[in-house]
Scaffold this motif. Sequence first.
Motif, PDB file in Angstrom:
ATOM      1  N   GLN A  45       0.826  -1.200   0.000  1.00 41.03           N
ATOM      2  CA  GLN A  45       0.000   0.000   0.000  1.00 41.03           C
ATOM      3  C   GLN A  45       0.868   1.262   0.000  1.00 41.03           C
ATOM      4  O   GLN A  45       0.625   2.191  -0.757  1.00 41.03           O
ATOM      5  N   GLY A  74       3.889   9.137  -6.446  1.00 39.42           N
ATOM      6  CA  GLY A  74       4.468  10.448  -6.159  1.00 39.42           C
ATOM      7  C   GLY A  74       4.105  11.010  -4.798  1.00 39.42           C
ATOM      8  O   GLY A  74       4.431  12.153  -4.500  1.00 39.42           O
ATOM      9  N   MET A  75       3.401  10.221  -3.962  1.00 37.01           N
ATOM     10  CA  MET A  75       3.086  10.732  -2.632  1.00 37.01           C
ATOM     11  C   MET A  75       4.334  10.666  -1.762  1.00 37.01           C
ATOM     12  O   MET A  75       5.121   9.730  -1.859  1.00 37.01           O
ATOM     13  N   ILE A  87      12.601  13.371  -5.133  1.00 35.79           N
ATOM     14  CA  ILE A  87      12.249  12.021  -5.581  1.00 35.79           C
ATOM     15  C   ILE A  87      10.741  11.880  -5.787  1.00 35.79           C
ATOM     16  O   ILE A  87      10.295  11.173  -6.683  1.00 35.79           O
ATOM     17  N   ASP A  88       9.948  12.583  -4.966  1.00 39.21           N
ATOM     18  CA  ASP A  88       8.500  12.480  -5.137  1.00 39.21           C
ATOM     19  C   ASP A  88       8.072  13.065  -6.480  1.00 39.21           C
ATOM     20  O   ASP A  88       7.207  12.522  -7.161  1.00 39.21           O
ATOM     21  N   ARG A 128       9.104  10.595  -9.221  1.00 43.53           N
ATOM     22  CA  ARG A 128       8.275   9.386  -9.270  1.00 43.53           C
ATOM     23  C   ARG A 128       6.959   9.619  -9.996  1.00 43.53           C
ATOM     24  O   ARG A 128       6.362   8.693 -10.525  1.00 43.53           O
ATOM     25  N   ARG A 129       6.484  10.871  -9.970  1.00 44.64           N
ATOM     26  CA  ARG A 129       5.227  11.153 -10.675  1.00 44.64           C
ATOM     27  C   ARG A 129       5.324  10.832 -12.150  1.00 44.64           C
ATOM     28  O   ARG A 129       4.326  10.549 -12.795  1.00 44.64           O
ATOM     29  N   PHE A 166      -6.025   0.581  -3.441  1.00 41.29           N
ATOM     30  CA  PHE A 166      -6.337   1.039  -2.091  1.00 41.29           C
ATOM     31  C   PHE A 166      -7.735   0.539  -1.725  1.00 41.29           C
ATOM     32  O   PHE A 166      -8.723   1.011  -2.287  1.00 41.29           O
ATOM     33  N   LEU A 220     -10.857   2.846  -0.857  1.00 40.99           N
ATOM     34  CA  LEU A 220     -11.368   3.815  -1.832  1.00 40.99           C
ATOM     35  C   LEU A 220     -12.066   3.078  -2.970  1.00 40.99           C
ATOM     36  O   LEU A 220     -11.712   1.941  -3.293  1.00 40.99           O
ATOM     37  N   VAL A 267      -7.115   9.812  -6.223  1.00 40.65           N
ATOM     38  CA  VAL A 267      -6.501  10.294  -4.985  1.00 40.65           C
ATOM     39  C   VAL A 267      -5.137  10.962  -5.217  1.00 40.65           C
ATOM     40  O   VAL A 267      -4.876  12.052  -4.696  1.00 40.65           O
ATOM     41  N   ALA A 268      -4.281  10.341  -6.022  1.00 44.13           N
ATOM     42  CA  ALA A 268      -2.957  10.939  -6.222  1.00 44.13           C
ATOM     43  C   ALA A 268      -3.035  12.187  -7.100  1.00 44.13           C
ATOM     44  O   ALA A 268      -2.274  13.136  -6.909  1.00 44.13           O
ATOM     45  N   LYS A 309      -4.094  14.805  -4.462  1.00 42.42           N
ATOM     46  CA  LYS A 309      -3.162  15.122  -3.383  1.00 42.42           C
ATOM     47  C   LYS A 309      -1.770  15.467  -3.903  1.00 42.42           C
ATOM     48  O   LYS A 309      -1.045  16.207  -3.250  1.00 42.42           O
ATOM     49  N   VAL A 310      -1.383  14.885  -5.013  1.00 44.03           N
ATOM     50  CA  VAL A 310      -0.019  15.105  -5.499  1.00 44.03           C
ATOM     51  C   VAL A 310       0.005  16.181  -6.582  1.00 44.03           C
ATOM     52  O   VAL A 310       0.757  17.141  -6.503  1.00 44.03           O
ATOM     53  N   LYS A 358      -2.492  18.118  -7.283  1.00 46.57           N
ATOM     54  CA  LYS A 358      -3.372  19.220  -6.850  1.00 46.57           C
ATOM     55  C   LYS A 358      -4.394  19.598  -7.919  1.00 46.57           C
ATOM     56  O   LYS A 358      -4.772  20.762  -8.038  1.00 46.57           O
ATOM     57  N   ARG A 386      -4.890   3.945 -12.758  1.00 50.26           N
ATOM     58  CA  ARG A 386      -4.419   4.791 -11.666  1.00 50.26           C
ATOM     59  C   ARG A 386      -3.045   5.369 -11.990  1.00 50.26           C
ATOM     60  O   ARG A 386      -2.780   6.557 -11.751  1.00 50.26           O
ATOM     61  N   ALA A 387      -2.173   4.535 -12.539  1.00 51.63           N
ATOM     62  CA  ALA A 387      -0.835   5.024 -12.899  1.00 51.63           C
ATOM     63  C   ALA A 387      -0.914   5.994 -14.083  1.00 51.63           C
ATOM     64  O   ALA A 387      -0.262   7.040 -14.082  1.00 51.63           O
ATOM     65  N   MET A 431      -1.679   9.844 -13.826  1.00 53.59           N
ATOM     66  CA  MET A 431      -0.647  10.795 -13.415  1.00 53.59           C
ATOM     67  C   MET A 431       0.161  11.296 -14.614  1.00 53.59           C
ATOM     68  O   MET A 431       1.163  11.993 -14.439  1.00 53.59           O
TER      69      MET A 431
END
Lengths: 276, 254
Positions: A172, A180-181, B74-75, B78-79, B91, B94, B102-103, B106-107, B109, B151-152, B155
């Motif tokens: 998870q 990217g979180m 790195i974040d 990774r996006r 998840f 959800l 979600v990403a 939150k990531v 925005k 989901r991937a 992004m």
Amino acid sequence: MAAGSGTAARRGGMTRRQRRRLVLGGEYGIFVIAVVLLVALADWRSLHENFFNWSVAKGLFPDIITVGLRNTVLYTVTGFALGLAGGLLLALMRLSSVLPYRWFAMAYIEVFRGVPALLIFIFVGTGIPLAFPGSNLPGGVYGQAAVALGLVSAAYMAETIRAGIEAVPRGQTEAARSLGMSQSRAMRTIVVPQAFRVVIPPLTNELVLLFKDSSLALFIGVSLTQRELTKFGRDLASQQGNTTPIVVAGICYLLITIPLGYLARRLEERQKRGRR
Amino acid sequence: MSAIEVKGLRKTFGTLEVLRGIDLDIESGEVVCVIGPSGSGKSTLLRCVNLLEQPTAGRIAVDGVELTDPDVDIDAARRRIGMVFQSFNLFPHLTVLGNVMVAQRKVLKRDKAEAERVARANLERVGLADKVDAYPEKLSGGQQQRVAIARALAMDPSVMLFDEPTSALDPELVGDVLGVMRSLADEGMTMVVVTHEMSFAREVADRVVFMDEGAVVEQGPPARVIASPEHARTRTFLARVLDPAAARVGELED
Ligand SMILES: Nc1ncnc2c1ncn2[C@@H]1O[C@H](COP(=O)(O)OP(=O)(O)O)[C@@H](O)[C@H]1O
Ligand SMILES: [Mg+2]
């Protein structure tokens, strides 16, 4: 047939069913004798007078609800809220990669689980005002009770929440990170919400324990309107020279703790079924 | 500029040397299938490429951003790299739509409407537009894996990594997932796919990389590596994968 009766004979001439009946019969017999003895020997008039005195009980209302139960609920709920926030914080510190955080959390948990809750109440109620004269927790007695209950329950909840967080599979976090979180974002958005589902039943049990522990608020030195159930019951019992207020106070606790305990078991069962 | 550039990548776990110096350049739009025996380090290679594992030594750059630079965000990096896991890792708390949103929220925005629009479009792309409100547990493995792909994709990654995306699936569900991956390849996505699906590798990959014991043994166009491998180790491996029933008991030890 021949073999069957042969076995029965070796075990004292009874079949399994016969023996089971005899044992059950014996157990019921003892129970009935005990009840009969109790009924015959007890002084019912005095019992009734002292424990279930109707006119004394009636005189307790509505104050036992509007003051006693209200304050018990108030102390418990505020204490639980503080404990939950503190417990979550401690759990995250306990799992942190920063060594001093881990140390602090471990020390806190050991200390507050290893010391009687009563001592914490005396400490918060008497010790802190003595050590820091003029320092006042917001909310006065209400604040002190909430802090004392929060301090104690945070330690227990921290361990529960930590176990819940660790029960969330590593994949998870990895999936969240791969999107990217940041570590803390993944924790807040993905891991902690899942952990909380796991820990709702044990936290409900913790709430039941807190309901009972809120009685320790009487050691803080509460005023008449700040009395919770236990102090209320005790005061009125000694005022009136009758034990009925204690009994009624007890019933008030049970009215809350039994349904809550039942709810916790239901949630737990539902979760077990969901897992399969 | 290569989409993915791996140079001298080493990874050890304690004393176990899992990657022993990997060099790999992957062009933009290229589809690379990585094959090799279990334990040869394929997963570790993919996990190093998006830093789920910290490389022991070597250099990794994606889209020209050097991930192994200690100062890189790195974040943010990774996006740009989508990852699909063997075990889906949706998840569970959800819904399908929530998983894909979600990403983004939150990531990246993105606002709610925009995130939902992108999510629905990507779920459409993987053929699951009708499952937006379902929770993952209600979906088959194949559907879950397609949600994970959506989901991937939501992004807007520039490369996609797949770690045995069909290995946990019942055989009849493998096709749907491979179909989605195939159309992704047709759209020009840069993809690195660890897989045992030789027909997919043969038909979709631009290049096949055979790994064994933490090193790249040979690589090249699928027609060459799969049909006429140069190395004995590759031949042994392929013989087992292509015809598992033919393995002799004596061969299993090595
Ligand atoms: N986190 C880890 N800690 C220790 N050893 C690991 C870890 N991850 C992988 N390994 C070891 O590294 C080797 C390669 O693993 P992996 O990359 O998963 O291989 P593959 O995906 O090709 O089957 C295996 O021997 C495995 O046991
Ligand atoms: Mg693997």
